[in-house]
Design an enzyme around this catalytic site. Sequence first.
Site, short mmCIF file in Angstrom:
data_model
loop_
_atom_site.label_atom_id
_atom_site.label_comp_id
_atom_site.label_asym_id
_atom_site.label_seq_id
_atom_site.Cartn_x
_atom_site.Cartn_y
_atom_site.Cartn_z
N CYS A 73 0.83 -1.21 0.00
CA CYS A 73 0.00 0.00 0.00
C CYS A 73 0.87 1.26 0.00
O CYS A 73 2.00 1.26 0.51
CB CYS A 73 -0.87 0.05 1.26
N GLU A 75 0.59 3.91 1.84
CA GLU A 75 0.94 4.39 3.18
C GLU A 75 2.20 3.70 3.70
O GLU A 75 3.11 4.33 4.23
CB GLU A 75 -0.20 4.12 4.16
N1 THU Z 1 -4.23 0.32 -1.12
C1 THU Z 1 -3.43 1.26 -0.58
O1 THU Z 1 -2.46 1.71 -1.20
N2 THU Z 1 -3.70 1.69 0.68
C2 THU Z 1 -4.71 1.21 1.46
O2 THU Z 1 -4.80 1.58 2.63
C3 THU Z 1 -5.68 0.26 0.90
C4 THU Z 1 -5.40 -0.24 -0.47
C5 THU Z 1 -3.91 -0.19 -2.47
C6 THU Z 1 -3.48 -1.62 -2.50
C7 THU Z 1 -3.79 -1.99 -3.92
O3 THU Z 1 -2.70 -1.65 -4.74
C8 THU Z 1 -4.98 -1.12 -4.29
O4 THU Z 1 -5.06 -0.10 -3.30
C9 THU Z 1 -6.30 -1.85 -4.36
O5 THU Z 1 -6.53 -2.54 -3.17
#
Ligand code: THU
Length: 162
Positions: A73, A75
Site C-alpha cells: 500500500c 501508506e
Molecule cells: N491500497 C493502498 O495503497 N492503501 C490502502 O490503505 C488500501 C489499499 C492499495 C493496494 C492496492 O494496490 C490497491 O489499493 C487496491 O486494493
Amino acid sequence: MTDHEIKINFKAYNSIDDLDKPAHDLCLEAVKALKNSHSPYSKFRVGAALLLQSGKILHGSNQENVAYPSGLCAERVALFNWGANYPDDPIIAMAVTAHTDEFEILQPVASCGSCLQVLAEYEKKQGKPIEIILFCAKGPVWVMKGVETFLPFLFFEKRLIS
Ligand code: THU
C-alpha cells in the site's frame, strides 16, 4: 457482563481548500504521489504524503506486483521509507488520496488495518501523534488526530519493544 462504547472523533471538511495551509499543501503532495503508483492490476491509484517536523515531505504510492501479495500500500511505502531513512525527524501528518479511471470515488479511502498498525508503531516510537488526512477529489476530507482515534484496539505490547 458490561457494555462498552467507543467514540471516534474526527473532523470533516468539504474540501482541501478549507484546511490550514500545511494540511492543504500536504494534500497536494499526496496527489503528486499518485503519479508513481504502480497499479496495473487494480487500476486503483493511492498516493500518500508524510510531513516531517523538519518540513521534509515523503511520498508513497501503492506498488503492485504480478505476484499479488508482494505488492504494498501507498501508506506503508511512505512509512517504511521514513523508518529506514528519517526516523529521527518526527512525522507530523500523513495525507492519503486515491484515484481510478474505473469509477468515481466519492468518499475518502480509509487506510487498511495493516497500514494503521504500521502507523501506530511509528506513532508510539516517536512519542507524538500523527495527524491523518483522508481525502478524494469529489468528496469530503476527514481529519483524525492520530492513529488511536482510528484503531482503538490496535495491537501493542510494550514488553516486546526493547
Ligand atoms: N491500497 C493502498 O495503497 N492503501 C490502502 O490503505 C488500501 C489499499 C492499495 C493496494 C492496492 O494496490 C490497491 O489499493 C487496491 O486494493
